[in-house]
Structures are given as structure tokens and as C-alpha cells.
Motif scaffolding. Structure first.
Motif, PDB file in Angstrom:
ATOM      1  N   ARG A  30       4.480   0.251   1.521  1.00 39.29           N
ATOM      2  CA  ARG A  30       4.651  -0.651   2.664  1.00 39.29           C
ATOM      3  C   ARG A  30       4.208  -2.052   2.260  1.00 39.29           C
ATOM      4  O   ARG A  30       3.083  -2.264   1.803  1.00 39.29           O
ATOM      5  CB  ARG A  30       3.866  -0.173   3.885  1.00 39.29           C
TER       6      ARG A  30
ATOM      7  N   PRO B 220      -1.593   8.213  -1.987  1.00 36.17           N
ATOM      8  CA  PRO B 220      -1.578   7.552  -0.681  1.00 36.17           C
ATOM      9  C   PRO B 220      -2.808   6.657  -0.505  1.00 36.17           C
ATOM     10  O   PRO B 220      -3.920   7.020  -0.885  1.00 36.17           O
ATOM     11  CB  PRO B 220      -1.591   8.722   0.310  1.00 36.17           C
ATOM     12  N   GLY B 221      -2.563   5.473   0.055  1.00 30.91           N
ATOM     13  CA  GLY B 221      -3.635   4.512   0.262  1.00 30.91           C
ATOM     14  C   GLY B 221      -3.868   3.579  -0.904  1.00 30.91           C
ATOM     15  O   GLY B 221      -4.610   2.594  -0.781  1.00 30.91           O
TER      16      GLY B 221
ATOM     17  N   ARG C 159       6.583   5.697  -1.634  1.00 28.65           N
ATOM     18  CA  ARG C 159       6.901   4.795  -0.523  1.00 28.65           C
ATOM     19  C   ARG C 159       5.780   3.765  -0.407  1.00 28.65           C
ATOM     20  O   ARG C 159       4.609   4.113  -0.236  1.00 28.65           O
ATOM     21  CB  ARG C 159       7.053   5.556   0.788  1.00 28.65           C
TER      22      ARG C 159
ATOM     23  N   ALA D  73       9.113  -1.279   4.294  1.00 34.51           N
ATOM     24  CA  ALA D  73       8.562  -0.384   3.278  1.00 34.51           C
ATOM     25  C   ALA D  73       9.670  -0.049   2.289  1.00 34.51           C
ATOM     26  O   ALA D  73      10.845   0.036   2.660  1.00 34.51           O
ATOM     27  CB  ALA D  73       7.998   0.886   3.907  1.00 34.51           C
TER      28      ALA D  73
ATOM     29  N   LYS E 273       0.848  -1.190   0.000  1.00 36.86           N
ATOM     30  CA  LYS E 273       0.000   0.000   0.000  1.00 36.86           C
ATOM     31  C   LYS E 273       0.883   1.239   0.000  1.00 36.86           C
ATOM     32  O   LYS E 273       1.870   1.308   0.734  1.00 36.86           O
ATOM     33  CB  LYS E 273      -0.919   0.001   1.221  1.00 36.86           C
TER      34      LYS E 273
ATOM     35  N   GLU F 102       2.191   4.642   0.936  1.00 40.91           N
ATOM     36  CA  GLU F 102       2.108   5.508   2.117  1.00 40.91           C
ATOM     37  C   GLU F 102       2.245   6.972   1.725  1.00 40.91           C
ATOM     38  O   GLU F 102       1.449   7.815   2.158  1.00 40.91           O
ATOM     39  CB  GLU F 102       3.197   5.129   3.127  1.00 40.91           C
ATOM     40  N   THR F 103       3.263   7.281   0.940  1.00 38.48           N
ATOM     41  CA  THR F 103       3.467   8.648   0.470  1.00 38.48           C
ATOM     42  C   THR F 103       3.927   8.601  -0.981  1.00 38.48           C
ATOM     43  O   THR F 103       4.472   7.594  -1.442  1.00 38.48           O
ATOM     44  CB  THR F 103       4.525   9.392   1.307  1.00 38.48           C
TER      45      THR F 103
ATOM     46  N   SER G 290       4.488  -5.127   8.010  1.00 37.80           N
ATOM     47  CA  SER G 290       4.466  -4.202   9.143  1.00 37.80           C
ATOM     48  C   SER G 290       5.840  -3.639   9.443  1.00 37.80           C
ATOM     49  O   SER G 290       5.964  -2.579  10.056  1.00 37.80           O
ATOM     50  CB  SER G 290       3.915  -4.912  10.383  1.00 37.80           C
TER      51      SER G 290
END
Length: 358
Positions: free
Chosen positions: A251, A269-270, A249, A257, A239, A241-242, A254
Motif C-alpha cells: 500500500r 506483512p507490516g 501487496r 496499493a 507498507k 499488506e499481504t 490510502s
């Protein structure tokens, strides 16, 4: 075009010169299902002279000639070797006999081809007295002596053992480069695809998935099918992130990334994406940030191949330093790190399609 990355063309409609190989190029078809149909569909719109091994030049602009082509597709195969009832010289002469050349010119051309293929000393031998590699050179000489504009190879090395196949692969490439004949080479072998081609075209069910240089097809696959066909690949869900104009970026787990170049694409994002991570870019490290549980161990001599569980995702990697660190056992947890520089994000539409298929 210079690059077909991420493009999909259905062959019966791909009739523009964009799909034609440049003169002297070695274009390789790495095919999925329906091999012969894919090969036929792609070359059908290359309306040029096509030399079939063990046959004569065909003019695809002539309807009567074109009708002859499809039944012969199964015979375009170097593994069927030379005509056993003829000598080596007679085999090569057969290729030019249909051209009705003057006898002196035919002899000169055959002699030159025998020298080029390192077969002159075997000219009077029966093919049955030659090695497998020499017999394939006879079949190739019989086709090349007619000086065709295009050569079609249909899985010529598929029936050879591994060592001979590798030697013949290198020999075919050297001969093709020396003669400068444009070649269309059909294979399911990915190592052949990357070792001998100027361009690789990957097809599935009559559709061009991607066509580009071997390096770009391997490192920048346009679809998940291409990524998995051209060697082993981990297609890891992630996913965003930025994202900015240069870097995105993503990920993956957990604890892991990737900061990746966006290659001129737009991410938000997302957004859910799929990342192509080749097994050779993952390594075992005590300080690694990812934890993976070993599910399968395969010893391959030069390396150990591990299939692991990475937070619910399958992840394959190769350990070439097992002789220093030892071989892990099934059920053991390993710490891994990834070289993110070669990691590639699949195009968004491909990631969406794979998500629906899953």
C-alpha cells in the motif's frame, strides 16, 4: 557474474575475473562523485592491455608502464580531438608508428582504418578543416589502428552540442560493434549509458553500486542511488499488506496499493518498503484512484513534467497527452493511475538505509 543487481563491490578488492568484460563488449561506467577515481579503481584490476586514446598500448602488468597511466587519465578524451599540426593520415599513422611495423604493413593498416572511419577522402587535410565529428573520428582512428584489446573512453562527447552528441553516440556504437573491440566508456549521461552499452556499471565513491544490462539497471535498480541516477524515479514509501510465494501487496497511499511479483524475495506483512515508480508509468485519468496536488509544471515540448504532492510524498510524472487534456496549473488536484507492472521494490537493506538517511 551475469547480474550484479543489488551487489556492492569496493574496486581495489574486486580483482577476480568476474568483474572483467567479455571480449567485444561495450561496458559503460555511469559514475557519481569522483569520476576519475572511480574509473581508475575499476580498470586497475583489469590487468590487460588498455589503449589510451592519443597514446599507445600500456601493459598494466609492467610496474613502470602502470606508473605512467594515472597522470594520463585526464588526456583520455576524444573531445581533445586530433593533433592539429599533422594531416589526417599523419594523425592515424602516429598510432602505429610506435609499433615499429614494416612500412608496407603500416600503410595497409592506416588505409584500411581511414576507409573504416570514412576519412579516406580527407587523408591529406588538416584536422582544422574538418567538422567536430570528423575530428573525433580521427582521434578514434588513431587509437583503434593499433588494434588494442581494450579501449577507454573518458566522457568523449561531453563538449558537443546536443544534436552532434546524439549523432556521434550512434556512430561510436556502430564503429565499436563493427570492430569488436572491448570498450570501457565513462559518462555521466544516462541516455548515453542506456543507448550504447552491453553492460552498465554504476559507481559511487569508488564502490560498484550495480552492474547489469541497461534494461535491468533501469527497471530493476539495486539501490536508491542507482534508481535516481539512471533517469528520474519516484521512490515511494509503502507498507506490505499481504505476501505469499508469488505476490506481495504494497500500500502506497490510502487509495492505492500495488500487487507485485516478489521476484523470489521474502516479504512479511507490516514491512516498510520503498517502491521505484518511473514517471512514465504514471498517467492522468479521470477515474484514477490517487489524488495528487500539482506543485510544479515544466513544459518539455514532447511532454509536460509535473511535480506533485501525493499524501506527503513527492511524485513526478510525465504527461504526453497534454494536447488533448490541457496543461494543469500549480495548486490543481489531479487524479492519477499507475501501471504497476514495472514497479520495483528496492531490496530491504536499501530501504532501511534510505529511511535512516531521511
Amino acid at each position: 557474474p551475469e547480474s550484479w543487481t543489488g551487489t556492492r563491490h569496493r574496486c581495489p578488492h574486486a580483482r577476480s575475473t568476474d568483474a572483467a568484460p567479455r571480449p567485444g563488449a561495450h561496458v559503460l561506467l555511469g559514475l557519481g562523485p569522483a569520476l576519475e577515481a572511480c574509473a581508475w579503481q575499476l580498470h586497475a584490476h583489469w590487468e590487460q592491455h588498455l589503449q589510451l586514446l592519443s597514446w599507445r598500448p600500456l601493459d598494466l602488468g609492467d610496474e613502470k608502464e602502470a606508473e605512467v597511466l594515472q597522470p594520463l587519465l585526464d588526456d583520455i578524451d576524444l573531445s581533445r580531438e586530433a593533433f592539429p599540426h599533422m594531416s589526417v593520415r599523419e594523425n592515424v599513422e602516429y598510432g602505429v608508428r610506435l609499433l615499429n611495423l614494416p612500412r608496407a604493413e603500416m600503410k595497409d593498416r592506416v588505409d584500411a582504418m581511414l576507409d573504416t572511419m570514412a576519412l579516406a577522402q580527407y587523408a591529406d587535410r588538416s584536422p582544422s578543416r574538418l567538422s567536430g565529428g570528423q575530428q573525433q573520428r580521427v582521434a578514434l582512428a588513431r587509437a583503434v589502428v593499433t588494434q588494442p584489446k581494450v579501449l577507454l573512453f573518458d566522457e568523449p562527447l561531453s563538449n558537443l552540442d546536443a544534436q552532434l552528441r546524439e549523432r556521434m553516440r550512434d556512430e561510436l556504437r556502430a564503429i565499436q560493434l563493427r570492430l569488436g573491440i572491448t570498450s570501457l566508456y565513462v559518462t555521466h549521461d544516462q541516455s548515453e549509458a542506456m543507448a550504447i552499452s552491453d553492460r552498465v556499471v554504476v559507481m559511487r565513491n569508488g564502490v560498484i553500486e550495480q552492474g547489469d544490462t541497461p534494461l535491468n539497471v533501469y527497471s530493476r535498480p539495486g539501490t536508491g542511488f542507482v534508481a535516481e541516477f539512471m533517469g528520474k524515479a519516484n521512490l515511494l514509501r509503502g507498507k506490505v499488506e499481504t505476501a505469499d510465494a508469488a505476490v506481495v501487496r504494497v500500500r502506497i497511499t490510502s487509495t492505492m496499493a500495488f500487487d507485485l511479483s516478489n521476484e523470489g524475495r521474502v516479504f512479511r506483512p507490516g514491512q516498510e518498503v520503498r517502491c521505484v515508480v518511473r514517471p512514465e508509468h504514471i498517467r492522468v485519468e479521470p477515474e484514477g484512484t490517487m489524488e495528487a496536488k500539482v506543485r510544479r509544471v515544466v513544459f518539455q515540448g514532447a511532454y509536460v513534467e509535473y511535480l506533485t504532492d501525493l499524501e506527503g510524498q513527492e511524485c513526478i510524472f510525465l504527461d504526453t497527452e497534454y494536447y488533448r487534456t490541457g496543461v494543469a496549473e500549480v495548486g490543481q488536484t489531479l487524479r492519477l493511475s499507475v501501471d504497476s507492472r514495472p514497479v520495483w521494490i528496492l531490496p530491504e537493506n536499501e530501504a532501511d538505509a534510505m529511511g535512516k538517511a531521511a
